[in-house]
Design an enzyme around this catalytic site. Structure first.
Site, PDB file in Angstrom:
ATOM      1  N   ALA A 153      43.737 -47.240 -10.277  1.00  0.00           N
ATOM      2  CA  ALA A 153      44.409 -46.330 -11.377  1.00  0.00           C
ATOM      3  C   ALA A 153      45.668 -46.515 -11.588  1.00  0.00           C
ATOM      4  O   ALA A 153      46.120 -45.931 -12.471  1.00  0.00           O
ATOM      5  CB  ALA A 153      43.728 -45.000 -11.369  1.00  0.00           C
ATOM      6  N   ARG A 187      49.773 -48.187 -11.667  1.00  0.00           N
ATOM      7  CA  ARG A 187      50.486 -48.986 -12.643  1.00  0.00           C
ATOM      8  C   ARG A 187      50.080 -50.415 -12.141  1.00  0.00           C
ATOM      9  O   ARG A 187      49.624 -51.146 -12.943  1.00  0.00           O
ATOM     10  CB  ARG A 187      51.978 -48.793 -12.486  1.00  0.00           C
ATOM     11  CG  ARG A 187      52.550 -47.609 -13.140  1.00  0.00           C
ATOM     12  CD  ARG A 187      53.995 -47.395 -12.747  1.00  0.00           C
ATOM     13  NE  ARG A 187      54.346 -47.031 -11.557  1.00  0.00           N
ATOM     14  CZ  ARG A 187      54.144 -45.687 -10.909  1.00  0.00           C
ATOM     15  NH1 ARG A 187      54.023 -44.621 -11.854  1.00  0.00           N
ATOM     16  NH2 ARG A 187      54.584 -45.491  -9.813  1.00  0.00           N
ATOM     17  N   HIS A 216      64.932 -49.958 -10.482  1.00  0.00           N
ATOM     18  CA  HIS A 216      63.865 -49.522 -10.664  1.00  0.00           C
ATOM     19  C   HIS A 216      63.350 -48.191 -11.570  1.00  0.00           C
ATOM     20  O   HIS A 216      64.204 -47.459 -11.385  1.00  0.00           O
ATOM     21  CB  HIS A 216      62.946 -49.717  -9.491  1.00  0.00           C
ATOM     22  CG  HIS A 216      62.501 -51.014  -8.768  1.00  0.00           C
ATOM     23  ND1 HIS A 216      63.377 -51.439  -7.895  1.00  0.00           N
ATOM     24  CD2 HIS A 216      61.604 -51.719  -8.904  1.00  0.00           C
ATOM     25  CE1 HIS A 216      63.005 -52.627  -7.668  1.00  0.00           C
ATOM     26  NE2 HIS A 216      61.840 -52.843  -8.167  1.00  0.00           N
ATOM     27  N   LYS A 238      59.436 -44.758  -8.532  1.00  0.00           N
ATOM     28  CA  LYS A 238      59.688 -45.841  -7.329  1.00  0.00           C
ATOM     29  C   LYS A 238      59.875 -44.791  -6.018  1.00  0.00           C
ATOM     30  O   LYS A 238      60.774 -44.077  -6.166  1.00  0.00           O
ATOM     31  CB  LYS A 238      60.469 -46.806  -7.268  1.00  0.00           C
ATOM     32  CG  LYS A 238      60.269 -47.834  -6.401  1.00  0.00           C
ATOM     33  CD  LYS A 238      60.896 -49.204  -6.404  1.00  0.00           C
ATOM     34  CE  LYS A 238      60.686 -50.129  -5.345  1.00  0.00           C
ATOM     35  NZ  LYS A 238      59.238 -50.569  -4.728  1.00  0.00           N
TER      36      LYS A 238
HETATM   37  N1  LIG Z   1      54.873 -57.132  -4.254  1.00  0.00           N
HETATM   38  C1  LIG Z   1      55.030 -56.917  -5.557  1.00  0.00           C
HETATM   39  O1  LIG Z   1      54.933 -57.962  -6.276  1.00  0.00           O
HETATM   40  C2  LIG Z   1      55.112 -55.434  -6.137  1.00  0.00           C
HETATM   41  C3  LIG Z   1      54.876 -54.452  -5.383  1.00  0.00           C
HETATM   42  N2  LIG Z   1      54.687 -53.024  -5.908  1.00  0.00           N
HETATM   43  C4  LIG Z   1      54.293 -52.069  -4.893  1.00  0.00           C
HETATM   44  O2  LIG Z   1      53.093 -51.821  -5.073  1.00  0.00           O
HETATM   45  C5  LIG Z   1      52.817 -50.245  -4.427  1.00  0.00           C
HETATM   46  C6  LIG Z   1      52.229 -49.662  -5.782  1.00  0.00           C
HETATM   47  O3  LIG Z   1      52.976 -49.529  -6.959  1.00  0.00           O
HETATM   48  P1  LIG Z   1      52.682 -48.866  -8.258  1.00  0.00           P
HETATM   49  O4  LIG Z   1      51.237 -49.434  -8.846  1.00  0.00           O
HETATM   50  O5  LIG Z   1      53.695 -48.685  -9.046  1.00  0.00           O
HETATM   51  O6  LIG Z   1      52.340 -47.309  -7.905  1.00  0.00           O
HETATM   52  P2  LIG Z   1      51.161 -46.405  -8.242  1.00  0.00           P
HETATM   53  O7  LIG Z   1      51.430 -45.111  -7.673  1.00  0.00           O
HETATM   54  O8  LIG Z   1      51.168 -46.406  -9.824  1.00  0.00           O
HETATM   55  O9  LIG Z   1      49.660 -46.890  -7.867  1.00  0.00           O
HETATM   56  C7  LIG Z   1      49.210 -46.742  -6.389  1.00  0.00           C
HETATM   57  C8  LIG Z   1      47.942 -46.241  -6.589  1.00  0.00           C
HETATM   58  O10 LIG Z   1      47.251 -46.458  -5.363  1.00  0.00           O
HETATM   59  C9  LIG Z   1      46.497 -45.356  -5.289  1.00  0.00           C
HETATM   60  N3  LIG Z   1      46.233 -45.069  -3.716  1.00  0.00           N
HETATM   61  C10 LIG Z   1      47.036 -44.754  -2.727  1.00  0.00           C
HETATM   62  N4  LIG Z   1      46.175 -44.654  -1.638  1.00  0.00           N
HETATM   63  C11 LIG Z   1      45.060 -44.996  -1.994  1.00  0.00           C
HETATM   64  C12 LIG Z   1      43.730 -45.086  -0.969  1.00  0.00           C
HETATM   65  N5  LIG Z   1      43.859 -44.845   0.210  1.00  0.00           N
HETATM   66  N6  LIG Z   1      42.701 -45.579  -1.572  1.00  0.00           N
HETATM   67  C13 LIG Z   1      42.719 -45.839  -2.960  1.00  0.00           C
HETATM   68  N7  LIG Z   1      43.588 -45.702  -3.698  1.00  0.00           N
HETATM   69  C14 LIG Z   1      44.788 -45.397  -2.963  1.00  0.00           C
HETATM   70  C15 LIG Z   1      47.364 -44.342  -5.694  1.00  0.00           C
HETATM   71  O11 LIG Z   1      46.546 -43.019  -5.733  1.00  0.00           O
HETATM   72  P3  LIG Z   1      47.431 -41.718  -5.930  1.00  0.00           P
HETATM   73  O12 LIG Z   1      48.377 -41.662  -7.245  1.00  0.00           O
HETATM   74  O13 LIG Z   1      46.129 -40.723  -6.282  1.00  0.00           O
HETATM   75  O14 LIG Z   1      48.137 -41.618  -4.849  1.00  0.00           O
HETATM   76  C16 LIG Z   1      47.698 -45.003  -7.102  1.00  0.00           C
HETATM   77  O15 LIG Z   1      46.962 -44.871  -8.227  1.00  0.00           O
HETATM   78  C17 LIG Z   1      54.294 -49.930  -4.293  1.00  0.00           C
HETATM   79  O16 LIG Z   1      54.434 -49.974  -3.099  1.00  0.00           O
HETATM   80  C18 LIG Z   1      55.200 -51.051  -5.102  1.00  0.00           C
HETATM   81  O17 LIG Z   1      56.426 -51.095  -4.410  1.00  0.00           O
HETATM   82  C19 LIG Z   1      54.836 -53.109  -7.178  1.00  0.00           C
HETATM   83  C20 LIG Z   1      55.098 -53.891  -8.221  1.00  0.00           C
HETATM   84  C21 LIG Z   1      55.142 -55.518  -7.406  1.00  0.00           C
HETATM   85  O1  LIG Z   2      57.587 -50.281  -7.272  1.00  0.00           O
HETATM   86  C1  LIG Z   2      57.580 -51.231  -8.260  1.00  0.00           C
HETATM   87  O2  LIG Z   2      57.573 -51.115  -9.502  1.00  0.00           O
HETATM   88  C2  LIG Z   2      58.146 -52.593  -7.665  1.00  0.00           C
HETATM   89  N1  LIG Z   2      57.973 -52.823  -6.198  1.00  0.00           N
HETATM   90  C3  LIG Z   2      58.189 -53.778  -5.787  1.00  0.00           C
HETATM   91  C4  LIG Z   2      59.583 -53.818  -4.987  1.00  0.00           C
HETATM   92  O3  LIG Z   2      59.693 -52.856  -4.158  1.00  0.00           O
HETATM   93  O4  LIG Z   2      60.538 -54.878  -4.974  1.00  0.00           O
HETATM   94  C5  LIG Z   2      58.380 -55.340  -6.630  1.00  0.00           C
HETATM   95  C6  LIG Z   2      58.883 -55.079  -7.941  1.00  0.00           C
HETATM   96  O5  LIG Z   2      60.268 -55.120  -8.146  1.00  0.00           O
HETATM   97  C7  LIG Z   2      58.129 -53.618  -8.632  1.00  0.00           C
END
Ligand SMILES: NC(=O)C1=CN([C@@H]2O[C@H](COP(=O)(O)OP(=O)(O)OC[C@H]3O[C@@H](n4cnc5c(N)ncnc54)[C@H](OP(=O)(O)O)[C@@H]3O)[C@@H](O)[C@H]2O)C=CC1
Ligand SMILES: O=C(O)C1=N[C@H](C(=O)O)C[C@H](O)C1
Length: 269
Positions: A12, A14, A158, A162
């Site tokens: 659920a 982003r 960001h 974040k």
């Molecule tokens: N490597 C890459 O290319 C990228 C990395 N990222 C990273 O990805 C991560 C997530 O980012 P983003 O999507 O923006 O964050 P969000 O907070 O939108 O999404 C994370 C989701 O994971 C859920 N979650 C957390 N713990 C659990 C669990 N134990 N079981 C199931 N679901 C769980 C959260 O639920 P709840 O809200 O209830 O905690 C939430 O819905 C960050 O660390 C970000 O930096 C992001 C974009 C690109």
């Molecule tokens: O949290 C984010 O949104 C993102 N996280 C990653 C990071 O920590 O670099 C990748 C991206 O920039 C988006």
């Protein structure tokens, strides 16, 4: 060959929603389960409908174990504590684990490395082609422009939600600069400046963090010399670039021998 069945954890979130959209658009991949936290209000909802692509019949569940049992791979963009837990389950199930989660500490990374002895793991602070190519360019620039003449600073911005800093991408780019300079990033990075800092120490790699609004992810590596400055930048306009990269990583890792791989391995960079 049959399609690779994928489970999205954090479905659920982003990135979770972007991943569900990407899987539906990529040949060779199929969504088999979607998992959220047990107390999430999203449990029981249709994952496709939540991601904006219409109902796909995959109901968001709270138990990762049955989901992992029917999958060939896991896409995980959650939190460090959850990712470590999921790495253990993926290792037990011997399925590929793609980790986009950032902000992992040394202890988390040790546990992920231990899990990678049993299953293939692809972990990267940024899954986009553009950033991983940028890292190659940063490595070359840092090698060519030595510490006596050029200072290296990594700047990132960001969105306001974040939770970790510097970003995983900033650290990845800083690491590329350190490799180019043949130094250990941990011994040369300056992550905070405040008050009377004194003059900049030669050979350090500085980090600066901005947070605000809806910025998906902006990164610049600045090589500043006397009288000239080179800036290598990447702007993420849409989360689909990370999601497509993650699905590509899963397809690449499927059936591969256990180990800890990077996006540069996946992309052959
Ligand atoms: N490597 C890459 O290319 C990228 C990395 N990222 C990273 O990805 C991560 C997530 O980012 P983003 O999507 O923006 O964050 P969000 O907070 O939108 O999404 C994370 C989701 O994971 C859920 N979650 C957390 N713990 C659990 C669990 N134990 N079981 C199931 N679901 C769980 C959260 O639920 P709840 O809200 O209830 O905690 C939430 O819905 C960050 O660390 C970000 O930096 C992001 C974009 C690109
Ligand atoms: O949290 C984010 O949104 C993102 N996280 C990653 C990071 O920590 O670099 C990748 C991206 O920039 C988006």
């Amino acid at each position: 060959m049959s399609e690779m069945g994928l489970v999205v954890v954090g479905a659920a979130g982003r990135m979770g929603q972007a991943l569900i959209r990407a899987i539906s658009a990529i040949d060779g991949a199929r969504l088999v389960a979607a998992v959220e936290r047990p107390d999430s209000p999203r449990i029981g909802q249709d994952a496709g409908e939540l991601a904006g692509i219409g109902k796909n019949g995959i109901v968001i569940a709270d138990d990762p174990l049955p989901a992992f049992a029917k999958a060939d791979g896991v896409l995980d963009f959650t939190s460090p504590a959850s990712t470590v837990e999921f790495a253990g389950y993926a290792a037990q199930a011997r399925i590929a684990h793609v980790i986009g989660t950032t902000g992992c500490g040394a202890e988390d990374d040790e546990r992920i490395a231990a899990a990678a002895r049993h299953a293939p793991i692809v972990k990267s602070g940024n899954m986009s082609l553009g950033v991983n190519l940028l890292a190659v360019l940063v490595e070359q620039a840092a090698k060519a422009l030595g510490p006596d003449d050029f200072d290296i600073e990594v700047l990132e911005m960001h969105h306001r939600h974040k939770v970790d800093a510097p970003s995983g991408t900033a650290l990845l780019l800083g690491q590329a600069a350190a490799i180019g300079r043949e130094v250990a990033l941990a011994d040369h990075s300056v992550r905070v400046r405040d008050g009377h800092t004194g003059a900049r120490a030669a050979g350090t790699i500085g980090f600066a963090t901005l947070r605000g609004g809806s910025v998906v992810g902006d990164h610049s590596v600045i090589l500043a010399g006397s009288g000239e400055r080179i800036t290598l930048s990447h702007v993420a306009e849409d989360r689909s670039i990370f999601a497509r990269g993650a699905v590509k990583a899963a397809l690449w890792a499927h059936g591969r021998k256990p180990g800890l791989y990077s996006m540069r391995d996946v992309l052959g960079l």
